[in-house]
Design a protein around this motif. Structure first.
Motif, PDB file in Angstrom:
ATOM      1  N   VAL A  51       0.851  -1.201   0.000  1.00  0.00           N
ATOM      2  CA  VAL A  51       0.000   0.000   0.000  1.00  0.00           C
ATOM      3  C   VAL A  51       0.880   1.243   0.000  1.00  0.00           C
ATOM      4  CG1 VAL A  51      -1.688   1.337   1.333  1.00  0.00           C
ATOM      5  CG2 VAL A  51      -1.956  -1.138   1.103  1.00  0.00           C
ATOM      6  N   VAL A  52       1.889   1.246   0.859  1.00  0.00           N
ATOM      7  CA  VAL A  52       2.759   2.419   0.983  1.00  0.00           C
ATOM      8  C   VAL A  52       3.391   2.779  -0.357  1.00  0.00           C
ATOM      9  CG1 VAL A  52       4.894   3.277   2.038  1.00  0.00           C
ATOM     10  CG2 VAL A  52       3.166   2.122   3.453  1.00  0.00           C
ATOM     11  N   GLN A  53       3.823   1.771  -1.136  1.00  0.00           N
ATOM     12  CA  GLN A  53       4.456   2.074  -2.422  1.00  0.00           C
ATOM     13  C   GLN A  53       3.543   2.878  -3.333  1.00  0.00           C
ATOM     14  OE1 GLN A  53       5.369  -1.161  -5.088  1.00  0.00           O
ATOM     15  NE2 GLN A  53       3.501  -2.256  -4.574  1.00  0.00           N
ATOM     16  N   HIS A  54       2.237   2.663  -3.228  1.00  0.00           N
ATOM     17  CA  HIS A  54       1.294   3.392  -4.080  1.00  0.00           C
ATOM     18  C   HIS A  54       0.958   4.773  -3.536  1.00  0.00           C
ATOM     19  CE1 HIS A  54       0.901   0.113  -6.804  1.00  0.00           C
ATOM     20  NE2 HIS A  54       0.550  -0.705  -5.845  1.00  0.00           N
ATOM     21  N   LEU A  55       1.336   5.042  -2.305  1.00  0.00           N
ATOM     22  CA  LEU A  55       1.087   6.365  -1.722  1.00  0.00           C
ATOM     23  C   LEU A  55       2.313   7.271  -1.818  1.00  0.00           C
ATOM     24  CD1 LEU A  55      -0.969   5.307   1.418  1.00  0.00           C
ATOM     25  CD2 LEU A  55      -1.825   6.242  -0.738  1.00  0.00           C
ATOM     26  N   LEU A  56       3.424   6.737  -2.262  1.00  0.00           N
ATOM     27  CA  LEU A  56       4.644   7.542  -2.370  1.00  0.00           C
ATOM     28  C   LEU A  56       4.473   8.713  -3.336  1.00  0.00           C
ATOM     29  CD1 LEU A  56       7.359   4.738  -2.374  1.00  0.00           C
ATOM     30  CD2 LEU A  56       6.919   6.417  -0.572  1.00  0.00           C
ATOM     31  N   GLY A  57       3.671   8.523  -4.359  1.00  0.00           N
ATOM     32  CA  GLY A  57       3.470   9.576  -5.347  1.00  0.00           C
ATOM     33  C   GLY A  57       2.372  10.562  -4.992  1.00  0.00           C
ATOM     34  N   GLY A  58       1.669  10.308  -3.907  1.00  0.00           N
ATOM     35  CA  GLY A  58       0.602  11.219  -3.498  1.00  0.00           C
ATOM     36  C   GLY A  58      -0.640  10.474  -3.060  1.00  0.00           C
ATOM     37  N   PRO A  59      -1.663  11.229  -2.686  1.00  0.00           N
ATOM     38  CA  PRO A  59      -2.892  10.625  -2.162  1.00  0.00           C
ATOM     39  C   PRO A  59      -3.589   9.720  -3.182  1.00  0.00           C
ATOM     40  CG  PRO A  59      -2.863  12.982  -1.744  1.00  0.00           C
ATOM     41  CD  PRO A  59      -1.718  12.690  -2.665  1.00  0.00           C
ATOM     42  N   ARG A  60      -4.287   8.741  -2.654  1.00  0.00           N
ATOM     43  CA  ARG A  60      -5.068   7.807  -3.466  1.00  0.00           C
ATOM     44  C   ARG A  60      -6.379   7.524  -2.748  1.00  0.00           C
ATOM     45  NH1 ARG A  60      -2.521   6.028  -8.370  1.00  0.00           N
ATOM     46  NH2 ARG A  60      -0.304   5.904  -7.994  1.00  0.00           N
ATOM     47  N   SER A  61      -7.377   7.185  -3.525  1.00  0.00           N
ATOM     48  CA  SER A  61      -8.637   6.736  -2.939  1.00  0.00           C
ATOM     49  C   SER A  61      -8.524   5.240  -2.635  1.00  0.00           C
ATOM     50  CB  SER A  61      -9.802   6.981  -3.898  1.00  0.00           C
ATOM     51  OG  SER A  61      -9.716   6.099  -5.007  1.00  0.00           O
ATOM     52  N   THR A  79      -6.470  -2.794   5.156  1.00  0.00           N
ATOM     53  CA  THR A  79      -5.048  -2.476   5.272  1.00  0.00           C
ATOM     54  C   THR A  79      -4.844  -0.996   5.577  1.00  0.00           C
ATOM     55  OG1 THR A  79      -4.511  -4.274   3.763  1.00  0.00           O
ATOM     56  CG2 THR A  79      -2.800  -2.632   4.126  1.00  0.00           C
ATOM     57  N   VAL A  80      -5.618  -0.129   4.918  1.00  0.00           N
ATOM     58  CA  VAL A  80      -5.519   1.306   5.184  1.00  0.00           C
ATOM     59  C   VAL A  80      -5.895   1.590   6.635  1.00  0.00           C
ATOM     60  CG1 VAL A  80      -6.569   3.552   4.667  1.00  0.00           C
ATOM     61  CG2 VAL A  80      -5.748   2.087   2.809  1.00  0.00           C
ATOM     62  N   ALA A  81      -6.915   0.918   7.156  1.00  0.00           N
ATOM     63  CA  ALA A  81      -7.300   1.110   8.556  1.00  0.00           C
ATOM     64  C   ALA A  81      -6.168   0.704   9.502  1.00  0.00           C
ATOM     65  CB  ALA A  81      -8.570   0.310   8.870  1.00  0.00           C
ATOM     66  N   GLU A  82      -5.478  -0.385   9.182  1.00  0.00           N
ATOM     67  CA  GLU A  82      -4.329  -0.807   9.992  1.00  0.00           C
ATOM     68  C   GLU A  82      -3.241   0.266   9.965  1.00  0.00           C
ATOM     69  OE1 GLU A  82      -3.066  -4.491   8.236  1.00  0.00           O
ATOM     70  OE2 GLU A  82      -4.813  -5.603   8.979  1.00  0.00           O
ATOM     71  N   LEU A  83      -2.971   0.779   8.767  1.00  0.00           N
ATOM     72  CA  LEU A  83      -1.930   1.807   8.621  1.00  0.00           C
ATOM     73  C   LEU A  83      -2.336   3.109   9.299  1.00  0.00           C
ATOM     74  CD1 LEU A  83      -0.862   1.043   4.960  1.00  0.00           C
ATOM     75  CD2 LEU A  83       0.555   0.784   7.006  1.00  0.00           C
ATOM     76  N   ARG A  84      -3.604   3.422   9.272  1.00  0.00           N
ATOM     77  CA  ARG A  84      -4.083   4.632   9.953  1.00  0.00           C
ATOM     78  C   ARG A  84      -3.907   4.472  11.474  1.00  0.00           C
ATOM     79  NH1 ARG A  84      -9.404   6.447   7.763  1.00  0.00           N
ATOM     80  NH2 ARG A  84      -8.136   7.799   6.478  1.00  0.00           N
ATOM     81  N   LYS A  85      -4.224   3.298  11.988  1.00  0.00           N
ATOM     82  CA  LYS A  85      -4.066   3.024  13.423  1.00  0.00           C
ATOM     83  C   LYS A  85      -2.603   3.147  13.853  1.00  0.00           C
ATOM     84  CE  LYS A  85      -5.321  -0.339  16.936  1.00  0.00           C
ATOM     85  NZ  LYS A  85      -5.943  -1.629  17.229  1.00  0.00           N
ATOM     86  N   LEU A  86      -1.700   2.778  12.955  1.00  0.00           N
ATOM     87  CA  LEU A  86      -0.265   2.867  13.234  1.00  0.00           C
ATOM     88  C   LEU A  86       0.280   4.277  13.004  1.00  0.00           C
ATOM     89  CD1 LEU A  86       0.855  -0.468  11.541  1.00  0.00           C
ATOM     90  CD2 LEU A  86       0.768   0.002  14.010  1.00  0.00           C
ATOM     91  N   GLY A  87      -0.564   5.160  12.478  1.00  0.00           N
ATOM     92  CA  GLY A  87      -0.136   6.534  12.214  1.00  0.00           C
ATOM     93  C   GLY A  87       0.655   6.710  10.930  1.00  0.00           C
ATOM     94  N   ILE A  88       0.600   5.726  10.043  1.00  0.00           N
ATOM     95  CA  ILE A  88       1.389   5.747   8.815  1.00  0.00           C
ATOM     96  C   ILE A  88       0.649   6.491   7.704  1.00  0.00           C
ATOM     97  CG2 ILE A  88       2.512   4.301   7.059  1.00  0.00           C
ATOM     98  CD1 ILE A  88       3.819   4.244   9.893  1.00  0.00           C
ATOM     99  N   VAL A  89      -0.672   6.399   7.685  1.00  0.00           N
ATOM    100  CA  VAL A  89      -1.470   7.132   6.700  1.00  0.00           C
ATOM    101  C   VAL A  89      -2.486   8.002   7.424  1.00  0.00           C
ATOM    102  CG1 VAL A  89      -1.218   5.345   4.926  1.00  0.00           C
ATOM    103  CG2 VAL A  89      -3.245   5.354   6.364  1.00  0.00           C
ATOM    104  N   GLU A  90      -2.976   8.982   6.690  1.00  0.00           N
ATOM    105  CA  GLU A  90      -3.988   9.898   7.217  1.00  0.00           C
ATOM    106  C   GLU A  90      -4.920  10.286   6.084  1.00  0.00           C
ATOM    107  OE1 GLU A  90      -1.529  13.101   8.616  1.00  0.00           O
ATOM    108  OE2 GLU A  90      -1.205  13.901   6.600  1.00  0.00           O
ATOM    109  N   ALA A  91      -6.047  10.848   6.456  1.00  0.00           N
ATOM    110  CA  ALA A  91      -6.985  11.330   5.445  1.00  0.00           C
ATOM    111  C   ALA A  91      -6.339  12.469   4.676  1.00  0.00           C
ATOM    112  CB  ALA A  91      -8.269  11.801   6.117  1.00  0.00           C
ATOM    113  N   ALA A  92      -6.628  12.511   3.386  1.00  0.00           N
ATOM    114  CA  ALA A  92      -6.112  13.578   2.529  1.00  0.00           C
ATOM    115  C   ALA A  92      -7.279  14.433   2.075  1.00  0.00           C
ATOM    116  CB  ALA A  92      -5.399  12.974   1.325  1.00  0.00           C
ATOM    117  N   PRO A  93      -7.038  15.712   1.918  1.00  0.00           N
ATOM    118  CA  PRO A  93      -8.115  16.573   1.413  1.00  0.00           C
ATOM    119  C   PRO A  93      -8.581  16.099   0.038  1.00  0.00           C
ATOM    120  CG  PRO A  93      -6.183  17.870   2.054  1.00  0.00           C
ATOM    121  CD  PRO A  93      -5.798  16.430   2.130  1.00  0.00           C
ATOM    122  N   SER A  94      -9.875  16.228  -0.212  1.00  0.00           N
ATOM    123  CA  SER A  94     -10.430  15.822  -1.494  1.00  0.00           C
ATOM    124  C   SER A  94     -11.469  16.843  -1.925  1.00  0.00           C
ATOM    125  CB  SER A  94     -11.064  14.434  -1.374  1.00  0.00           C
ATOM    126  OG  SER A  94     -11.637  14.031  -2.589  1.00  0.00           O
TER     127      SER A  94
END
Length: 164
Positions: A51-61, A79-94
């Motif tokens: 998942v992280v590899q696909h977020l390196l270039g910017g936000p994704r849905s 997987t995104v929920a797991e990463l959010r719980k770990l503080g690795i991802v966050e909501a992006a403006p849309s």
């Protein structure tokens, strides 16, 4: 009834190239994760990297991530929920409130930097132990083999799927 001869421990150099490369990669990944966990990122696992590899270039849905990962939206959401719980991802403006987008957080970028540093440390270790020429030749051979098997483009486009 004839008994099958017992197979002993395999000699590493007798393993086929595919398995040997797989085992090296698995071991490096395990050691990198140990270092990443020790550096303050417990809970991260190898599968999160897809998942992280696909977020390196910017936000994704979530839908985009599911398509890129070739999994269901539910699997991508989990997987995104797991990463959010770990503080690795966050909501992006849309601009469209109906589309939930995520991006790497500062902590997520720090985890990427930590992972890259750990991999660079192992690369330097290999160069010291095996020699620069041997490491570069191994990289060349493995790259050529991957190309010949039709797998290089998936790597270039970051479309490598998590093993199932």
């Amino acid at each position: 009834m004839a008994r099958r001869p017992r197979v002993g421990n395999p000699e590493l150099e007798s393993l086929d190239l595919g398995y040997l490369a797989l085992f090296v990669g698995m071991r490096v990944n395990a050691l990198v994760l140990e270092e990443v966990h020790a550096a303050g990122f417990p809970g991260l696992r190898e599968g999160h990297g897809y998942v992280v590899q696909h977020l390196l270039g910017g936000p994704r849905s979530i839908s985009e991530l599911a398509d890129l990962l070739e999994v269901t939206q539910q699997a991508a959401s989990k997987t995104v929920a797991e990463l959010r719980k770990l503080g690795i991802v966050e909501a992006a403006p849309s601009e469209d409130a109906r589309i939930r987008r995520v991006r790497l957080s500062e902590r997520g970028r720090a985890a990427v930097d930590t992972t890259r540093a750990a991999r660079a440390t192992f690369e330097a270790r290999f160069r010291r132990a095996q020699g620069v020429r041997a490491v570069e030749e191994t990289r060349r051979v493995l790259s050529a083999v991957l190309e010949s098997l039709g797998g290089a483009e998936a790597v270039r486009r970051r479309r490598v799927r998590e093993p199932r």
